[in-house]
Design a protein around this motif. Structure first.
Motif, PDB file in Angstrom:
ATOM      1  N   UNK A  12       0.828  -1.202   0.000  1.00 12.97           N
ATOM      2  CA  UNK A  12       0.000   0.000   0.000  1.00 12.97           C
ATOM      3  C   UNK A  12       0.866   1.257   0.000  1.00 12.97           C
ATOM      4  N   UNK A  13       1.994   1.214   0.707  1.00 12.37           N
ATOM      5  CA  UNK A  13       2.881   2.367   0.737  1.00 12.37           C
ATOM      6  C   UNK A  13       3.691   2.534  -0.531  1.00 12.37           C
ATOM      7  N   UNK A  14       4.088   1.415  -1.146  1.00 14.09           N
ATOM      8  CA  UNK A  14       4.949   1.446  -2.334  1.00 14.09           C
ATOM      9  C   UNK A  14       4.212   1.997  -3.544  1.00 14.09           C
ATOM     10  N   UNK A  15       2.948   1.634  -3.673  1.00  6.81           N
ATOM     11  CA  UNK A  15       2.123   2.186  -4.749  1.00  6.81           C
ATOM     12  C   UNK A  15       0.715   2.309  -4.210  1.00  6.81           C
ATOM     13  N   UNK A  16       0.415   3.451  -3.623  1.00  6.82           N
ATOM     14  CA  UNK A  16      -0.814   3.628  -2.862  1.00  6.82           C
ATOM     15  C   UNK A  16      -2.044   3.525  -3.736  1.00  6.82           C
ATOM     16  N   UNK A  17      -3.111   2.959  -3.159  1.00  9.28           N
ATOM     17  CA  UNK A  17      -4.408   2.946  -3.837  1.00  9.28           C
ATOM     18  C   UNK A  17      -5.234   4.159  -3.446  1.00  9.28           C
ATOM     19  N   UNK A  18      -4.699   5.012  -2.601  1.00  9.28           N
ATOM     20  CA  UNK A  18      -5.502   6.096  -2.025  1.00  9.28           C
ATOM     21  C   UNK A  18      -5.354   7.423  -2.758  1.00  9.28           C
ATOM     22  N   UNK A  19      -4.840   7.378  -3.989  1.00  7.70           N
ATOM     23  CA  UNK A  19      -4.816   8.596  -4.770  1.00  7.70           C
ATOM     24  C   UNK A  19      -3.488   9.308  -4.800  1.00  7.70           C
ATOM     25  N   UNK A  20      -2.403   8.647  -4.378  1.00  9.64           N
ATOM     26  CA  UNK A  20      -1.089   9.243  -4.516  1.00  9.64           C
ATOM     27  C   UNK A  20      -0.142   8.179  -5.017  1.00  9.64           C
ATOM     28  N   UNK A  21       0.973   8.611  -5.619  1.00 11.05           N
ATOM     29  CA  UNK A  21       1.865   7.652  -6.245  1.00 11.05           C
ATOM     30  C   UNK A  21       2.448   6.689  -5.232  1.00 11.05           C
ATOM     31  N   UNK A  22       2.959   7.210  -4.139  1.00 13.67           N
ATOM     32  CA  UNK A  22       3.506   6.344  -3.105  1.00 13.67           C
ATOM     33  C   UNK A  22       3.422   7.050  -1.766  1.00 13.67           C
ATOM     34  N   UNK A  23       3.317   6.274  -0.706  1.00 15.59           N
ATOM     35  CA  UNK A  23       3.242   6.825   0.636  1.00 15.59           C
ATOM     36  C   UNK A  23       4.492   6.405   1.391  1.00 15.59           C
ATOM     37  N   UNK A  24       5.421   7.336   1.545  1.00 15.33           N
ATOM     38  CA  UNK A  24       6.696   7.000   2.185  1.00 15.33           C
ATOM     39  C   UNK A  24       6.489   6.558   3.625  1.00 15.33           C
ATOM     40  N   UNK A  25       5.514   7.160   4.314  1.00 14.53           N
ATOM     41  CA  UNK A  25       5.283   6.789   5.704  1.00 14.53           C
ATOM     42  C   UNK A  25       4.925   5.312   5.833  1.00 14.53           C
ATOM     43  N   UNK A  26       4.005   4.828   4.996  1.00 17.70           N
ATOM     44  CA  UNK A  26       3.601   3.429   5.068  1.00 17.70           C
ATOM     45  C   UNK A  26       4.751   2.507   4.704  1.00 17.70           C
ATOM     46  N   UNK A  37      15.115   0.700  -5.618  1.00 19.97           N
ATOM     47  CA  UNK A  37      14.855   1.157  -6.990  1.00 19.97           C
ATOM     48  C   UNK A  37      13.885   2.335  -7.035  1.00 19.97           C
ATOM     49  N   UNK A  38      13.521   2.865  -5.870  1.00 24.66           N
ATOM     50  CA  UNK A  38      12.474   3.887  -5.805  1.00 24.66           C
ATOM     51  C   UNK A  38      12.801   5.125  -6.631  1.00 24.66           C
ATOM     52  N   UNK A  39      14.055   5.570  -6.614  1.00 25.98           N
ATOM     53  CA  UNK A  39      14.422   6.829  -7.277  1.00 25.98           C
ATOM     54  C   UNK A  39      14.153   6.801  -8.776  1.00 25.98           C
ATOM     55  N   UNK A  40      14.098   5.617  -9.363  1.00 23.07           N
ATOM     56  CA  UNK A  40      13.913   5.526 -10.818  1.00 23.07           C
ATOM     57  C   UNK A  40      12.482   5.180 -11.215  1.00 23.07           C
ATOM     58  N   UNK A  41      11.586   5.040 -10.256  1.00 24.21           N
ATOM     59  CA  UNK A  41      10.247   4.534 -10.563  1.00 24.21           C
ATOM     60  C   UNK A  41       9.286   5.591 -11.086  1.00 24.21           C
ATOM     61  N   UNK A  42       9.591   6.865 -10.835  1.00 19.83           N
ATOM     62  CA  UNK A  42       8.683   7.933 -11.240  1.00 19.83           C
ATOM     63  C   UNK A  42       9.452   9.051 -11.932  1.00 19.83           C
ATOM     64  N   UNK A  43       8.796   9.686 -12.868  1.00 22.29           N
ATOM     65  CA  UNK A  43       9.344  10.893 -13.477  1.00 22.29           C
ATOM     66  C   UNK A  43       9.197  12.054 -12.495  1.00 22.29           C
ATOM     67  N   UNK A  44       9.882  13.176 -12.733  1.00 24.56           N
ATOM     68  CA  UNK A  44       9.689  14.341 -11.851  1.00 24.56           C
ATOM     69  C   UNK A  44       8.238  14.789 -11.765  1.00 24.56           C
ATOM     70  N   UNK A  45       7.444  14.503 -12.794  1.00 20.16           N
ATOM     71  CA  UNK A  45       6.028  14.872 -12.796  1.00 20.16           C
ATOM     72  C   UNK A  45       5.162  13.862 -12.067  1.00 20.16           C
ATOM     73  N   UNK A  46       5.764  12.743 -11.622  1.00 19.63           N
ATOM     74  CA  UNK A  46       5.008  11.739 -10.886  1.00 19.63           C
ATOM     75  C   UNK A  46       4.458  10.610 -11.730  1.00 19.63           C
ATOM     76  N   UNK A  92      -2.922   7.777  -9.293  1.00 22.90           N
ATOM     77  CA  UNK A  92      -2.699   8.753 -10.361  1.00 22.90           C
ATOM     78  C   UNK A  92      -1.529   8.421 -11.261  1.00 22.90           C
ATOM     79  N   UNK A  93      -0.449   7.842 -10.699  1.00 24.66           N
ATOM     80  CA  UNK A  93       0.711   7.497 -11.527  1.00 24.66           C
ATOM     81  C   UNK A  93       0.351   6.408 -12.538  1.00 24.66           C
ATOM     82  N   UNK A  94      -0.368   5.392 -12.076  1.00 24.47           N
ATOM     83  CA  UNK A  94      -0.779   4.327 -12.985  1.00 24.47           C
ATOM     84  C   UNK A  94      -1.796   4.835 -14.002  1.00 24.47           C
TER      85      UNK A  94
END
Length: 406
Positions: free
Chosen positions: A195-209, A243-252, A394-396
């Motif tokens: 859930x934290x790595x690729x959140x279903x709650x409307x954000x790309x990832x949740x670092x806290x989780x 691998x997190x740093x390469x998973x998203x573009x600067x735009x998310x 949103x990212x997906x």
């Protein structure tokens, strides 16, 4: 000729009538005393339930009103004592805690083990822990399980009731009890990380989780350092996070694995996680988390996408399916099969999963990829649109929208 009256039915009717006569008066009296409608209602219901359970055997007392009031009063006093105790405990809370006191992560791990008591069903254990300990919403848990929200809500409610009624203790189990609950605890941490790595709650990832999941896995590893599946889960989480740093573009926007810049990966973290996994595998007790970590390690240790060892990955998926069969794992195996044997073979494997995964967005996204590889772009766009309807991330969604419009 009319039938003779049923003594048992008459007795039941009289019992219900007596309860009805006095319950309203008792509620009014309790509301006046407590000033709290909900509390008074709960106390009346408790007294009525006790009466319905005991009066059929003991008989209706001479003063039913006094009997009901006495029971309600005792329950009320118990409630007040619990609340007073609760207020005292709240007053004792300090932040940060004094040195030597139990830290917050330790408390959360203790609570996870409490929620994962063997008296609960496995589904209830995981759902309750994700809701109470980790703060996931019912909707998020439902998506993780691929079930309805109402189903998850019912599991959580029943699990809470079971813990209360059974008096399940709030503690980390003794050493001999740990193994029985380990599978459920690992599943909770794994789903929390997902859930934290690729959140279903409307954000790309949740670092806290994701941070919480890694911390809990490391804490569990310190508690059970010789358990290979614990080490396997910790290695799996760290391999993904490297691998997190390469998973998203600067735009998310989500970047597919084959398009990621591997220079951005944390190769020191990958090497450390792979070493942790190797030590776990040497214990020769393979399990699902070790196998999943080994699959991710095959990707993470490959210098280029083109040099990925797909045959080894398919073999690892076969082993994983033998230990923990699931349609989602079969779907991931089909992706690897595409590169090992070709898209046509993989598509046949994916199509066989339609009945089980038709409401899962990755099923349609994977099918779209395979159709595109087989030069069926129109069918691929239709599958992308179906996948788009089934995900909120949103990212997906950005990636799927781009593919569906191309």
């Amino acid at each position: 000729m009319s039938a003779s009256p049923d003594p048992a039915a008459e007795s039941h009717d009289r019992l219900a009538r007596v309860v009805r006569e006095h319950a309203g008066r008792l509620a009014a009296a309790l509301i006046q005393v407590t000033g709290d409608f909900d509390t008074a209602e709960d106390l009346v219901q408790d007294a009525v339930l006790v009466a319905l359970r005991t009066w059929p055997q003991d008989g209706i007392p001479k003063r039913p009103d006094a009997w009901l009031f006495t029971v309600a009063r005792r329950r009320g006093l118990d409630l007040l004592r619990r609340r007073e105790n609760y207020r005292r405990k709240l007053a004792q809370l300090r932040w940060p805690p004094d040195e030597g006191e139990v830290s917050a992560p330790d408390e959360r791990l203790r609570l996870i083990f409490t929620c994962c008591h063997p008296a609960l069903t496995r589904e209830a254990q995981i759902a309750l822990t994700l809701r109470v300990v980790c703060g996931l919403t019912t909707a998020q848990i439902a998506r993780a399980f691929l079930v309805r929200e109402t189903t998850v809500a019912q599991r959580i409610t029943r699990a809470k009731q079971k813990i209360t009624m059974a008096g399940i203790p709030y503690r980390v189990p003794d050493d001999e009890e740990l193994g029985d609950r380990l599978t459920q605890v690992l599943a909770v941490i794994y789903l929390l990380f997902n859930e934290g790595y690729l959140s279903t709650a409307g954000q790309a990832q949740s670092r806290d989780l994701a941070d919480d999941a890694e911390w809990l896995a490391a804490l569990l590893h310190r508690l059970m350092p010789t358990e290979p599946e614990v080490a396997g889960l910790l290695a799996l989480i760290r391999l993904h996070r490297a691998r997190t740093a390469a998973r998203f573009t600067p735009e998310g926007t989500l970047v597919r694995l084959e398009d990621q810049d591997r220079f951005l990966w944390d190769h020191e973290a990958i090497a450390a996680a792979a070493a942790l996994l190797t030590r776990a595998i040497r214990r020769q007790r393979p399990g699902p988390y070790q196998l999943q970590a080994a699959i991710v390690a095959c990707h993470a240790e490959s210098a280029r996408w083109e040099s990925t060892d797909w045959e080894q990955i398919v073999l690892l998926y076969d082993m994983l399916l033998h230990l923990a069969p699931s349609p989602v794992t079969r779907l991931h195996r089909a992706v690897a099969l595409r590169y090992a044997e070709g898209p046509r073979t993989a598509l046949a494997e994916v199509d066989a999963l339609a009945a089980e995964l038709d409401r899962y967005y990755l099923f349609h996204a994977t099918r779209a990829d395979l159709l595109r590889a087989l030069d069926r772009p129109q069918d691929a766009r239709a599958e992308d649109r179906l996948a788009l309807d089934l995900t909120t991330n949103p990212a997906e969604r950005a990636l799927l929208q781009e593919r569906a419009s191309s």
